[in-house]
Design a protein around this motif. Sequence first.
Motif, PDB file in Angstrom:
ATOM      1  N   ALA A  36      38.961   5.455   9.635  1.00  0.00           N
ATOM      2  CA  ALA A  36      38.091   4.962   8.575  1.00  0.00           C
ATOM      3  C   ALA A  36      36.988   5.982   8.311  1.00  0.00           C
ATOM      4  CB  ALA A  36      37.494   3.620   8.956  1.00  0.00           C
ATOM      5  N   VAL A  37      36.715   6.238   7.051  1.00  0.00           N
ATOM      6  CA  VAL A  37      35.672   7.183   6.659  1.00  0.00           C
ATOM      7  C   VAL A  37      34.321   6.527   6.874  1.00  0.00           C
ATOM      8  CG1 VAL A  37      34.705   8.529   4.773  1.00  0.00           C
ATOM      9  CG2 VAL A  37      37.179   8.289   5.000  1.00  0.00           C
ATOM     10  N   ALA A  38      33.470   7.191   7.642  1.00  0.00           N
ATOM     11  CA  ALA A  38      32.142   6.656   7.931  1.00  0.00           C
ATOM     12  C   ALA A  38      31.169   7.821   8.029  1.00  0.00           C
ATOM     13  CB  ALA A  38      32.138   5.859   9.229  1.00  0.00           C
ATOM     14  N   PRO A  39      29.917   7.593   7.606  1.00  0.00           N
ATOM     15  CA  PRO A  39      28.927   8.673   7.696  1.00  0.00           C
ATOM     16  C   PRO A  39      28.453   8.859   9.134  1.00  0.00           C
ATOM     17  CG  PRO A  39      27.895   6.706   6.848  1.00  0.00           C
ATOM     18  CD  PRO A  39      29.356   6.391   6.984  1.00  0.00           C
ATOM     19  N   SER A  40      28.012  10.070   9.454  1.00  0.00           N
ATOM     20  CA  SER A  40      27.457  10.366  10.774  1.00  0.00           C
ATOM     21  C   SER A  40      26.268  11.290  10.595  1.00  0.00           C
ATOM     22  CB  SER A  40      28.502  11.017  11.686  1.00  0.00           C
ATOM     23  OG  SER A  40      28.976  12.219  11.117  1.00  0.00           O
ATOM     24  N   ALA A  41      25.430  11.341  11.631  1.00  0.00           N
ATOM     25  CA  ALA A  41      24.220  12.161  11.559  1.00  0.00           C
ATOM     26  C   ALA A  41      24.597  13.634  11.610  1.00  0.00           C
ATOM     27  CB  ALA A  41      23.281  11.819  12.699  1.00  0.00           C
ATOM     28  N   VAL A 281      20.251  14.176   8.400  1.00  0.00           N
ATOM     29  CA  VAL A 281      20.851  13.611   7.200  1.00  0.00           C
ATOM     30  C   VAL A 281      22.205  13.010   7.566  1.00  0.00           C
ATOM     31  CG1 VAL A 281      19.648  15.194   5.676  1.00  0.00           C
ATOM     32  CG2 VAL A 281      21.884  15.835   6.585  1.00  0.00           C
ATOM     33  N   GLN A 282      22.650  12.048   6.739  1.00  0.00           N
ATOM     34  CA  GLN A 282      23.942  11.411   6.935  1.00  0.00           C
ATOM     35  C   GLN A 282      24.986  12.129   6.088  1.00  0.00           C
ATOM     36  OE1 GLN A 282      24.462   8.767   9.120  1.00  0.00           O
ATOM     37  NE2 GLN A 282      22.355   9.251   9.719  1.00  0.00           N
ATOM     38  N   ALA A 283      26.122  12.427   6.710  1.00  0.00           N
ATOM     39  CA  ALA A 283      27.191  13.124   6.012  1.00  0.00           C
ATOM     40  C   ALA A 283      28.525  12.648   6.541  1.00  0.00           C
ATOM     41  CB  ALA A 283      27.048  14.630   6.176  1.00  0.00           C
ATOM     42  N   ILE A 284      29.576  12.893   5.771  1.00  0.00           N
ATOM     43  CA  ILE A 284      30.935  12.518   6.170  1.00  0.00           C
ATOM     44  C   ILE A 284      31.573  13.716   6.860  1.00  0.00           C
ATOM     45  CG2 ILE A 284      33.218  11.868   5.346  1.00  0.00           C
ATOM     46  CD1 ILE A 284      31.871  10.355   3.087  1.00  0.00           C
ATOM     47  N   ARG A 285      31.931  13.518   8.116  1.00  0.00           N
ATOM     48  CA  ARG A 285      32.612  14.559   8.871  1.00  0.00           C
ATOM     49  C   ARG A 285      34.027  14.100   9.212  1.00  0.00           C
ATOM     50  NH1 ARG A 285      28.528  16.801  13.439  1.00  0.00           N
ATOM     51  NH2 ARG A 285      28.338  14.583  13.923  1.00  0.00           N
ATOM     52  N   LEU A 286      34.995  14.985   8.945  1.00  0.00           N
ATOM     53  CA  LEU A 286      36.393  14.671   9.200  1.00  0.00           C
ATOM     54  C   LEU A 286      36.987  15.738  10.114  1.00  0.00           C
ATOM     55  CD1 LEU A 286      37.550  13.825   5.558  1.00  0.00           C
ATOM     56  CD2 LEU A 286      36.722  12.238   7.302  1.00  0.00           C
ATOM     57  N   TRP A 301      44.816  12.660   2.733  1.00  0.00           N
ATOM     58  CA  TRP A 301      45.792  11.631   2.364  1.00  0.00           C
ATOM     59  C   TRP A 301      45.152  10.262   2.582  1.00  0.00           C
ATOM     60  CZ3 TRP A 301      50.520  12.699   0.191  1.00  0.00           C
ATOM     61  CH2 TRP A 301      50.878  14.046   0.171  1.00  0.00           C
ATOM     62  N   VAL A 302      44.948   9.551   1.467  1.00  0.00           N
ATOM     63  CA  VAL A 302      44.280   8.255   1.489  1.00  0.00           C
ATOM     64  C   VAL A 302      45.336   7.157   1.620  1.00  0.00           C
ATOM     65  CG1 VAL A 302      42.730   6.691   0.262  1.00  0.00           C
ATOM     66  CG2 VAL A 302      42.421   9.166   0.079  1.00  0.00           C
ATOM     67  N   PHE A 303      45.082   6.217   2.518  1.00  0.00           N
ATOM     68  CA  PHE A 303      46.020   5.133   2.803  1.00  0.00           C
ATOM     69  C   PHE A 303      45.722   3.929   1.911  1.00  0.00           C
ATOM     70  CE2 PHE A 303      47.007   1.296   5.393  1.00  0.00           C
ATOM     71  CZ  PHE A 303      48.393   1.411   5.373  1.00  0.00           C
ATOM     72  N   ASP A 304      46.779   3.443   1.238  1.00  0.00           N
ATOM     73  CA  ASP A 304      46.686   2.221   0.420  1.00  0.00           C
ATOM     74  C   ASP A 304      47.246   1.082   1.260  1.00  0.00           C
ATOM     75  OD1 ASP A 304      46.697   0.199  -1.400  1.00  0.00           O
ATOM     76  OD2 ASP A 304      47.883   1.246  -2.925  1.00  0.00           O
ATOM     77  N   GLY A 330      34.837  13.277  -3.014  1.00  0.00           N
ATOM     78  CA  GLY A 330      36.268  13.002  -3.065  1.00  0.00           C
ATOM     79  C   GLY A 330      36.679  11.718  -2.387  1.00  0.00           C
ATOM     80  N   ILE A 331      35.954  11.272  -1.376  1.00  0.00           N
ATOM     81  CA  ILE A 331      36.295  10.041  -0.671  1.00  0.00           C
ATOM     82  C   ILE A 331      35.047   9.184  -0.527  1.00  0.00           C
ATOM     83  CG2 ILE A 331      38.298  10.927   0.580  1.00  0.00           C
ATOM     84  CD1 ILE A 331      36.518  11.482   2.945  1.00  0.00           C
ATOM     85  N   GLN A 332      35.295   7.908  -0.284  1.00  0.00           N
ATOM     86  CA  GLN A 332      34.205   6.957  -0.170  1.00  0.00           C
ATOM     87  C   GLN A 332      34.168   6.384   1.241  1.00  0.00           C
ATOM     88  OE1 GLN A 332      32.034   6.488  -2.623  1.00  0.00           O
ATOM     89  NE2 GLN A 332      33.203   7.891  -3.955  1.00  0.00           N
ATOM     90  N   VAL A 333      32.971   5.973   1.646  1.00  0.00           N
ATOM     91  CA  VAL A 333      32.805   5.335   2.942  1.00  0.00           C
ATOM     92  C   VAL A 333      33.613   4.041   2.968  1.00  0.00           C
ATOM     93  CG1 VAL A 333      31.147   4.262   4.499  1.00  0.00           C
ATOM     94  CG2 VAL A 333      30.543   6.362   3.283  1.00  0.00           C
ATOM     95  N   GLY A 334      34.362   3.820   4.042  1.00  0.00           N
ATOM     96  CA  GLY A 334      35.183   2.625   4.195  1.00  0.00           C
ATOM     97  C   GLY A 334      36.647   2.865   3.919  1.00  0.00           C
ATOM     98  N   GLU A 335      37.014   3.897   3.185  1.00  0.00           N
ATOM     99  CA  GLU A 335      38.422   4.200   2.951  1.00  0.00           C
ATOM    100  C   GLU A 335      39.069   4.718   4.225  1.00  0.00           C
ATOM    101  OE1 GLU A 335      39.047   5.364  -1.654  1.00  0.00           O
ATOM    102  OE2 GLU A 335      38.081   6.902  -0.438  1.00  0.00           O
TER     103      GLU A 335
END
Length: 370
Positions: A36-41, A281-286, A301-304, A330-335
């Motif tokens: 799950a996409v979530a922000p981190s410090a 700051v909060q950012a999305i790290r993958l 690759w986003v899962f439906d 490109g992606i949203q938090v929670g996807e």
Amino acid sequence: MKFLRLSLAVLFTAGLAACSKTPPPAEPVRSVKLMAVAPSALSAQEAYAGEVKARVESAMGFRVGGKVLRRHVEVGQRVLAGQLLVELDPADLRLAAEAAQAQVAAAQTQRDLAMADLKRYQDLRDKGFVSGAEIERRSATLNAAEASLRQALAQAGVQGNQASYAQLRAGAAGVVVSVAAEPGQVVAAGAPVVKVAQDGPRDVVFAVPERRVASVRTGQAVEVSILAAGPEAFPATVREVAASADTASRTYQIRVALAPEVAAPLGATANVSFAASGNQVQAIRLPSAALAKVGQDTVVWVFDAAASTVQPRPVKVQAADGNQVVVTDGIQVGEEIVAAGVHVLSPGQKVVRFDGSRAQAESLGAQAAR
């Protein structure tokens, strides 16, 4: 006749079977690991790699030129103050010193002769045989002789000093870090021959790009970790910021002063970290394994969940942070996205969530076998 009809029927059936295409096997449903996409410090801290150096490094050379006769030190050797490092052939310098002493002797003889003449003419003047003008000329001759003697003595002192310059000695205790002369080599006066890193304070030297140098100031607090001393970080301060950029790399050299109690061997690798400015700051790290290249785009690759399929979606990567990347668009938090194995996926492919169970593994294995 009946047998002929039966044969034709069999051949016709076989021809129809040969003309029909075998349906392709169904694409296997892949098991994928999702996250799950979530922000981190995200910290704004910057780190640079540097090298531990002595605060004072003396590049020593001879005050006179000549041929190297002997070298008494090697790179890495410890030396004491006054220790002999390199010797020049002193033959020419010794001869020059002897010539200067001979000039002193000649000048002293001329002075003594002029003094005797002046005394003799003074006696004749007292008896009335010579005039006062002759005495003045003899006095001037004596003064000139005394000046020539002083000049010869000074030149003899210079030549004597130069004879002693044939021996290069350490000015302070330290470690030899480089040697640029070997026996038989002719060196010029002032050319660096031995570089000694003097004992005492240690600095960490590193380079920063032009875009960063404006934010570095003298006295700024930093943290330094010495790889040879373990993971512990030590407080330090910026001691010197180069006034101009290096002509080749276009970077600015920075010197950070270490505390005296920090055990930092010369040449050790050090990491210098600048404290983060402001709040985190909060950012999305993958994970980098979640990214793939499709054409000119970097995608995830986003899962439906409703259709149990995956679709590629372009994203914008801002920076790398170890084995992770910072994504800004490109992606949203929670996807949910595929975290690994993205190179074997295709748009719209059916997937199932990997749960790590034995039953799921056996089911997928059976599908693959069919």
